[in-house]
Enzyme design. Structure first.
Site, mmCIF file in Angstrom:
data_model
loop_
_atom_site.group_PDB
_atom_site.id
_atom_site.type_symbol
_atom_site.label_atom_id
_atom_site.label_comp_id
_atom_site.label_asym_id
_atom_site.label_seq_id
_atom_site.Cartn_x
_atom_site.Cartn_y
_atom_site.Cartn_z
ATOM 1 N N HIS A 139 0.875 -1.176 0.000
ATOM 2 C CA HIS A 139 0.000 0.000 0.000
ATOM 3 C C HIS A 139 0.916 1.230 0.000
ATOM 4 C CE1 HIS A 139 -2.726 3.030 1.716
ATOM 5 N NE2 HIS A 139 -3.735 2.219 1.459
ATOM 6 N N ASP A 216 3.455 -3.831 8.064
ATOM 7 C CA ASP A 216 2.186 -3.111 7.945
ATOM 8 C C ASP A 216 1.082 -4.148 8.156
ATOM 9 O OD1 ASP A 216 -0.208 -2.163 6.971
ATOM 10 O OD2 ASP A 216 0.609 -1.322 5.133
ATOM 11 N N GLN A 219 -4.201 -4.884 7.213
ATOM 12 C CA GLN A 219 -5.218 -5.825 6.714
ATOM 13 C C GLN A 219 -5.163 -7.180 7.418
ATOM 14 O OE1 GLN A 219 -7.645 -4.878 5.024
ATOM 15 N NE2 GLN A 219 -6.925 -2.988 4.090
ATOM 16 N N LYS A 242 -10.222 -0.183 10.837
ATOM 17 C CA LYS A 242 -10.416 -1.437 10.080
ATOM 18 C C LYS A 242 -10.635 -2.604 11.042
ATOM 19 C CE LYS A 242 -7.147 0.131 6.539
ATOM 20 N NZ LYS A 242 -7.902 0.598 5.382
ATOM 21 N N CYS A 382 -4.572 2.291 -3.778
ATOM 22 C CA CYS A 382 -3.320 2.849 -3.214
ATOM 23 C C CYS A 382 -2.189 1.846 -3.320
ATOM 24 C CB CYS A 382 -3.506 3.276 -1.756
ATOM 25 S SG CYS A 382 -4.741 4.532 -1.520
HETATM 26 N N1 PMP Z 1 -1.675 -0.385 4.665
HETATM 27 C C1 PMP Z 1 -2.632 -1.153 4.149
HETATM 28 C C2 PMP Z 1 -2.291 -2.547 3.723
HETATM 29 C C3 PMP Z 1 -3.933 -0.667 4.026
HETATM 30 O O1 PMP Z 1 -4.888 -1.432 3.487
HETATM 31 C C4 PMP Z 1 -4.217 0.648 4.447
HETATM 32 C C5 PMP Z 1 -5.614 1.237 4.322
HETATM 33 N N2 PMP Z 1 -6.215 1.055 3.099
HETATM 34 C C6 PMP Z 1 -3.181 1.411 4.996
HETATM 35 C C7 PMP Z 1 -1.928 0.858 5.087
HETATM 36 C C8 PMP Z 1 -3.408 2.803 5.476
HETATM 37 O O2 PMP Z 1 -4.240 2.808 6.599
HETATM 38 P P1 PMP Z 1 -4.775 4.166 7.204
HETATM 39 O O3 PMP Z 1 -5.401 4.915 6.075
HETATM 40 O O4 PMP Z 1 -5.748 3.741 8.244
HETATM 41 O O5 PMP Z 1 -3.592 4.885 7.773
#
Ligand code: PMP
Length: 424
Positions: A139, A216, A219, A242, A382
């Site tokens: 991401h 990270d 998910q 999430k 993203c």
């Molecule tokens: N890493 C991953 C794998 C994600 O799916 C996301 C959210 N789509 C993020 C980072 C970013 O999370 P946040 O917008 O809550 O900071």
């Protein structure tokens, strides 16, 4: 998500399986009972954000109406109660991750903040010529901060490639991670394909080379309690929103031995030992990284969400989820022109499903699905470097939460069939 190799622990505090059913869970989410465009809501965008059960909402309201005060500085009863509630939430996060101590938990505003914090602080320990290894499947939140750090400091950023399925190709990892590598940053679960990274392999290689491992977990964390010690990683970041908690808060776990070496990130109140006109000494440990008033109301909500997650009967939920995944994969493969991005087997993956339909743009697909009350995400998620690697510009993505049912899956498949007929 299947338990094998995920570091996802069972839940010791779990309710007996007999007390669990999708219907009993759904009763805790009033938002699931609303309609969208004249249809029952089938919310399948949980990887973007998910809903909070009543218990979390009540914990937040209870704190607001009874104990709200600033933390760690209150000289009165409310201040003490608020600090206790805030620190109890930190304890819940530590238990959820099986951290060695709650002192290793830093409250952030979310995963993105956690990665930026780590990149900034770890970056101060790196020198020109050092290397960082990141995967191409990240991401942007776990890609751009490292890329920027490399640009700023003249570090080399090396990329773990992906297989045709989008899963990480770890075959060349031993060669990619050299003695000059100081850090490896990967996601635990892909937000595009639901593929689970073999963190133990990555960790073994990183350890052998003396590199740190940043994960990270945005998910992975929603899919049950984790064990960061068993995974043998150094930093683990996730977002509350999430994980059935409020927005605006998240967790960065840092192994104590690493935490003690890090310089501060944001500076200001709440993280100092002594300030004089000549200079400042900073606190040690997690509080060094929590400058200013923390997101205390949200943290209390996150603590309630993690307590709630730890009480769920995960073995039963995973069996149920495997059934939904099997049906969804089978149904998707029966739709003409649809190609799934990601592993095709139902086991060993998270319930996140991306697909492209020949001749149909994902935004159009999502818009028509919405007419049927089915909520999906469309776009690059993203993850543009991953999309580029796979030769795609966009996909539609369905992602399941613990409250999703067979009806949701059937509604998606039905609406998708109609969408394809309409668009082609
Ligand atoms: N890493 C991953 C794998 C994600 O799916 C996301 C959210 N789509 C993020 C980072 C970013 O999370 P946040 O917008 O809550 O900071």
């Amino acid at each position: 998500m299947s338990q094998s190799g995920t570091g996802q622990s069972g839940a010791d505090l779990a309710l007996p399986e007999a007390d669990w059913s999708p219907a009993s869970l759904r009763a805790q989410f009033p938002i699931l009972h609303r309609q969208v465009n004249g249809h029952a809501l089938h919310y399948l965008d949980n990887a973007a954000t998910t809903f909070s059960p009543l218990r979390v909402q009540e914990a937040v309201a209870g704190f607001e109406n009874h104990s709200r005060a600033n933390v760690q500085r209150g000289m009165h009863q409310l201040g003490v109660e608020a600090t206790d509630a805030f620190e109890a939430a930190r304890g819940s996060a530590a238990r959820y991750l099986n951290a060695a101590s709650s002192e290793e938990i830093i409250f952030t505003s979310g995963t993105t903040f956690g990665v930026n914090l780590a990149a900034h602080c770890l970056g101060q320990l790196l020198r020109t010529g050092d290397e960082i290894v990141v995967s191409v499947a990240e991401h942007h939140s776990n890609f751009v901060p490292w890329q920027r750090l490399c640009e700023r400091l003249g570090l080399q950023m090396k990329l773990i490639p992906v297989q045709a399925s989008g899963s990480l190709d770890l075959d060349g990892l031993e060669t990619l991670v050299t003695e000059r590598c100081r850090l490896v940053a990967v996601s635990h679960v892909s937000n595009v394909t639901g593929s689970v990274t073999d963190l133990k392999t990555v960790s073994r290689v990183a350890r052998r080379r003396g590199a740190l491992l940043f994960v990270d977990g945005a998910q992975a964390a929603p899919h049950g309690p984790l064990d960061v010690q068993a995974l043998d990683v150094d930093c683990y970041a996730f977002s509350s929103h999430k994980c059935y908690g409020p927005t605006g808060v998240g967790v960065l776990w840092v192994r104590d031995a690493v935490l003690q070496t890090l310089p501060p990130f944001l500076v200001g109140g709440g993280m100092i030992e002594r300030v004089t006109c000549e200079g400042t000494r900073y606190l040690h440990g997690n509080r060094r990284f929590e400058a200013g008033t923390p997101p205390l109301v949200q943290a209390v909500g996150l603590g309630a969400a993690l307590d709630w997650l730890m009480e769920l009967p995960w073995p039963a939920i995973r069996r149920y989820e495997l059934g939904l995944t099997t049906r969804l994969l089978q149904g998707l493969s029966a739709i003409g022109g649809l190609s799934l991005v990601g592993e095709r087997q139902p086991q060993g993956r998270a319930p996140i499903f991306s697909f492209a339909i020949e001749g149909c743009h994902s935004h159009d697909v999502c818009q028509i699905l919405d007419d049927y009350g089915v909520a999906l995400r469309g776009g690059h998620h993203c993850a543009q470097p991953l999309m580029d690697s796979l030769g795609l510009t966009a996909t539609s993505r369905a992602s399941l939460a613990v409250f999703n049912t067979r009806e949701d899956v059937e509604a998606l498949l039905h609406a998708l069939q109609r969408t394809v007929e309409l668009l082609r």
